[in-house]
Design a protein around this motif. Sequence first.
Motif, PDB file in Angstrom:
ATOM      1  N   GLY A 107    -123.600 -28.004  32.368  1.00 14.90           N
ATOM      2  CA  GLY A 107    -123.613 -26.551  32.444  1.00 14.90           C
ATOM      3  C   GLY A 107    -124.887 -26.004  31.832  1.00 14.90           C
ATOM      4  N   VAL A 108    -126.030 -26.340  32.404  1.00 14.77           N
ATOM      5  CA  VAL A 108    -127.337 -26.013  31.825  1.00 14.77           C
ATOM      6  C   VAL A 108    -127.644 -24.525  31.875  1.00 14.77           C
ATOM      7  CG1 VAL A 108    -129.805 -26.242  32.299  1.00 14.77           C
ATOM      8  CG2 VAL A 108    -128.392 -28.288  32.122  1.00 14.77           C
ATOM      9  N   ALA A 109    -127.310 -23.863  32.993  1.00 13.01           N
ATOM     10  CA  ALA A 109    -127.584 -22.428  33.195  1.00 13.01           C
ATOM     11  C   ALA A 109    -129.065 -22.117  32.969  1.00 13.01           C
ATOM     12  CB  ALA A 109    -126.674 -21.588  32.316  1.00 13.01           C
ATOM     13  N   ASP A 110    -129.383 -21.170  32.065  1.00 20.75           N
ATOM     14  CA  ASP A 110    -130.773 -20.776  31.833  1.00 20.75           C
ATOM     15  C   ASP A 110    -131.553 -21.785  30.988  1.00 20.75           C
ATOM     16  OD1 ASP A 110    -130.625 -18.346  33.255  1.00 20.75           O
ATOM     17  OD2 ASP A 110    -129.738 -17.332  31.544  1.00 20.75           O
ATOM     18  N   GLY A 111    -130.876 -22.788  30.448  1.00 19.78           N
ATOM     19  CA  GLY A 111    -131.575 -23.836  29.709  1.00 19.78           C
ATOM     20  C   GLY A 111    -131.672 -23.629  28.218  1.00 19.78           C
ATOM     21  N   VAL A 127    -130.301 -35.055  29.405  1.00 20.65           N
ATOM     22  CA  VAL A 127    -129.770 -35.162  30.763  1.00 20.65           C
ATOM     23  C   VAL A 127    -128.900 -33.929  31.001  1.00 20.65           C
ATOM     24  CG1 VAL A 127    -128.336 -36.488  32.360  1.00 20.65           C
ATOM     25  CG2 VAL A 127    -129.784 -37.672  30.692  1.00 20.65           C
ATOM     26  N   GLY A 128    -129.224 -33.168  32.040  1.00 20.17           N
ATOM     27  CA  GLY A 128    -128.486 -31.943  32.305  1.00 20.17           C
ATOM     28  C   GLY A 128    -127.849 -31.936  33.682  1.00 20.17           C
ATOM     29  N   PHE A 129    -126.796 -31.120  33.796  1.00 22.65           N
ATOM     30  CA  PHE A 129    -126.148 -30.889  35.078  1.00 22.65           C
ATOM     31  C   PHE A 129    -125.953 -29.388  35.250  1.00 22.65           C
ATOM     32  CE2 PHE A 129    -124.879 -35.161  33.866  1.00 22.65           C
ATOM     33  CZ  PHE A 129    -125.016 -35.885  35.048  1.00 22.65           C
ATOM     34  N   GLU A 130    -126.282 -28.880  36.415  1.00 21.49           N
ATOM     35  CA  GLU A 130    -126.100 -27.461  36.710  1.00 21.49           C
ATOM     36  C   GLU A 130    -125.729 -27.312  38.180  1.00 21.49           C
ATOM     37  OE1 GLU A 130    -125.279 -23.981  37.089  1.00 21.49           O
ATOM     38  OE2 GLU A 130    -125.795 -24.535  35.028  1.00 21.49           O
ATOM     39  N   GLY A 131    -124.523 -26.788  38.415  1.00 20.91           N
ATOM     40  CA  GLY A 131    -124.007 -26.698  39.760  1.00 20.91           C
ATOM     41  C   GLY A 131    -124.533 -25.546  40.584  1.00 20.91           C
ATOM     42  N   LEU A 132    -125.197 -24.561  39.957  1.00 15.59           N
ATOM     43  CA  LEU A 132    -125.739 -23.420  40.695  1.00 15.59           C
ATOM     44  C   LEU A 132    -127.213 -23.656  40.980  1.00 15.59           C
ATOM     45  CD1 LEU A 132    -124.050 -20.469  38.751  1.00 15.59           C
ATOM     46  CD2 LEU A 132    -123.358 -21.476  40.946  1.00 15.59           C
ATOM     47  N   GLU A 155    -129.601 -32.627  37.155  1.00 17.30           N
ATOM     48  CA  GLU A 155    -128.996 -32.839  38.454  1.00 17.30           C
ATOM     49  C   GLU A 155    -128.064 -31.677  38.767  1.00 17.30           C
ATOM     50  OE1 GLU A 155    -127.267 -36.715  38.537  1.00 17.30           O
ATOM     51  OE2 GLU A 155    -129.106 -37.713  37.873  1.00 17.30           O
ATOM     52  N   GLY A 156    -127.380 -31.729  39.892  1.00 15.49           N
ATOM     53  CA  GLY A 156    -126.514 -30.640  40.326  1.00 15.49           C
ATOM     54  C   GLY A 156    -125.133 -30.710  39.702  1.00 15.49           C
ATOM     55  N   PHE A 157    -124.130 -30.421  40.483  1.00 18.56           N
ATOM     56  CA  PHE A 157    -122.747 -30.422  40.004  1.00 18.56           C
ATOM     57  C   PHE A 157    -122.383 -31.780  39.408  1.00 18.56           C
ATOM     58  CE2 PHE A 157    -118.197 -31.091  40.599  1.00 18.56           C
ATOM     59  CZ  PHE A 157    -117.665 -29.932  40.039  1.00 18.56           C
ATOM     60  N   CYS A 158    -121.658 -31.759  38.301  1.00 14.21           N
ATOM     61  CA  CYS A 158    -121.291 -32.996  37.602  1.00 14.21           C
ATOM     62  C   CYS A 158    -119.827 -33.327  37.867  1.00 14.21           C
ATOM     63  CB  CYS A 158    -121.521 -32.824  36.098  1.00 14.21           C
ATOM     64  SG  CYS A 158    -121.146 -34.305  35.122  1.00 14.21           S
ATOM     65  N   LEU A 163    -120.749 -38.078  35.261  1.00 14.51           N
ATOM     66  CA  LEU A 163    -120.700 -38.103  33.801  1.00 14.51           C
ATOM     67  C   LEU A 163    -120.558 -39.531  33.286  1.00 14.51           C
ATOM     68  CD1 LEU A 163    -120.687 -36.654  31.115  1.00 14.51           C
ATOM     69  CD2 LEU A 163    -118.231 -36.226  31.399  1.00 14.51           C
ATOM     70  N   GLN A 164    -119.748 -40.322  33.949  1.00 19.73           N
ATOM     71  CA  GLN A 164    -119.586 -41.717  33.516  1.00 19.73           C
ATOM     72  C   GLN A 164    -120.904 -42.469  33.612  1.00 19.73           C
ATOM     73  OE1 GLN A 164    -116.528 -43.978  35.564  1.00 19.73           O
ATOM     74  NE2 GLN A 164    -116.196 -45.184  33.697  1.00 19.73           N
ATOM     75  N   ASN A 165    -121.643 -42.260  34.699  1.00 22.22           N
ATOM     76  CA  ASN A 165    -122.932 -42.927  34.852  1.00 22.22           C
ATOM     77  C   ASN A 165    -123.917 -42.476  33.783  1.00 22.22           C
ATOM     78  OD1 ASN A 165    -122.061 -44.358  37.093  1.00 22.22           O
ATOM     79  ND2 ASN A 165    -122.810 -42.838  38.552  1.00 22.22           N
ATOM     80  N   ALA A 166    -123.924 -41.179  33.484  1.00 21.82           N
ATOM     81  CA  ALA A 166    -124.834 -40.658  32.458  1.00 21.82           C
ATOM     82  C   ALA A 166    -124.503 -41.229  31.093  1.00 21.82           C
ATOM     83  CB  ALA A 166    -124.774 -39.133  32.430  1.00 21.82           C
ATOM     84  N   LEU A 167    -123.225 -41.355  30.786  1.00 25.70           N
ATOM     85  CA  LEU A 167    -122.807 -41.915  29.496  1.00 25.70           C
ATOM     86  C   LEU A 167    -123.134 -43.409  29.426  1.00 25.70           C
ATOM     87  CD1 LEU A 167    -119.390 -40.094  29.102  1.00 25.70           C
ATOM     88  CD2 LEU A 167    -121.292 -39.926  27.495  1.00 25.70           C
ATOM     89  N   ALA A 168    -122.934 -44.119  30.521  1.00 23.09           N
ATOM     90  CA  ALA A 168    -123.215 -45.554  30.531  1.00 23.09           C
ATOM     91  C   ALA A 168    -124.689 -45.835  30.303  1.00 23.09           C
ATOM     92  CB  ALA A 168    -122.751 -46.156  31.851  1.00 23.09           C
ATOM     93  N   ALA A 169    -125.550 -44.925  30.777  1.00 18.70           N
ATOM     94  CA  ALA A 169    -126.998 -45.110  30.625  1.00 18.70           C
ATOM     95  C   ALA A 169    -127.539 -44.527  29.330  1.00 18.70           C
ATOM     96  CB  ALA A 169    -127.721 -44.464  31.812  1.00 18.70           C
ATOM     97  N   ALA A 170    -126.679 -43.852  28.572  1.00 15.58           N
ATOM     98  CA  ALA A 170    -127.153 -43.091  27.417  1.00 15.58           C
ATOM     99  C   ALA A 170    -127.380 -43.939  26.174  1.00 15.58           C
ATOM    100  CB  ALA A 170    -126.163 -41.973  27.085  1.00 15.58           C
TER     101      ALA A 170
END
Length: 285
Positions: A107-111, A127-132, A155-158, A163-170
Motif C-alpha cells: 500500500g505505497v500510495a504517495d510513497g 519492496v513496495g506494492f501499490e494497486g493503483l 510492483e502492482g497489486f499484492c 507477499l510470500q515471494n517477497a518474504l522468501a527473498a527478504a
Amino acid sequence: MRQATWNAIEGNPAVMRIYRSYRQLPEEVRAPARWLVAPLWHTACALVRRRATDAVLSGPFQGMKLLLSPVSSRHLLGYLLGTQELELHPIIEMVIRQNYGTVINVGVADGYYAIGFARRMPSTRIVGFEGLPEHHEPFWQTARMNGVADRIRVEGFCDTADLQNALAAAGPRPFVLCDIEGGEKALLDNSRIPELNQADILVETHDGLVPGCTSLLLERFGKTHDITSIYARPRSARDFPSDKLPFLAKWMPRTAVELMNERRTGVQEWLFMTARSGPGRDTSP
C-alpha cells in the motif's frame, strides 16, 4: 475540506448526490468553486504547500521531498506537516534503529513510508506494492528527487503469492508495513504465508470497512508475535509544527489543527506485531 463538513455531506443523501454531480465537473470549474466555498481552508492549504516546497516539515521523515496527489494536497496536509499518523512516530524510529535488511510496504500510495524509510535506512532494500497505477509515476518521480530510486522496487497489486515471494527473498529480518483499506484481513494470513511468522509487522486495521479484521489478526498472530495496539487520538495545537508556520499557528489556530485531521471514519487502529522467533530486537520506543 473540514472533517465536520465532510461528515455533514456524507450524512445527507441529497447533499451527497449534489457532491457527486459536482465531482463530475471539469477541474477548471471545480478549482475556483472550491475557493469560493471554503476560502479560509484553501488559503491555509496554500500556505502549507508554499512553506513546505514539496518537503516534509517535521517528524521522522523531515526534509524528505514528497509529491502529493491532487486530493492529498488539498485534504491530507498532515503528510507535508509531518504529523500524519503521528501516533506511529515512536514505532517508526524503532523500525529505523532495527536496520532491517528488507522493508516490505504493501500500500505505497504517495510513497511517504517507502521513500521515508529508504532515506533513513540507507542499507535497507525497500519492496513496495501499490494497486493503483496512477500512483506509480509520481512515486518514482519522488523517489528520484530523494536519490533512493535504486534501492526500491515497486510492483502492482499484492496477492498472497506476491507477499510470500517477497518474504522468501527478504532474508531473516523482514519488516512488513501494510495499509490496504481492509485487504489486510485476507492478505495477512500466516496459515497460507508461514513466512509471516518470522516477520515484524505494522498493520493498520480497518474494522469500519471489514468488520472483525482486528480480532482475526490478533487471533492469527497471537501465538507467534508480541502485539501492541495503537489508537489514533485527536490532534491539538501542540502537534502543529508552529516553528515552521508561526503565522498559521497564531492567526488561524483552529484551521491549523484541522489541517492535521486525517479524515478517518470510526476508530483508527494499528497493530505492531513483533515476531517472537528470529534475531533479538530492540523494541524500546
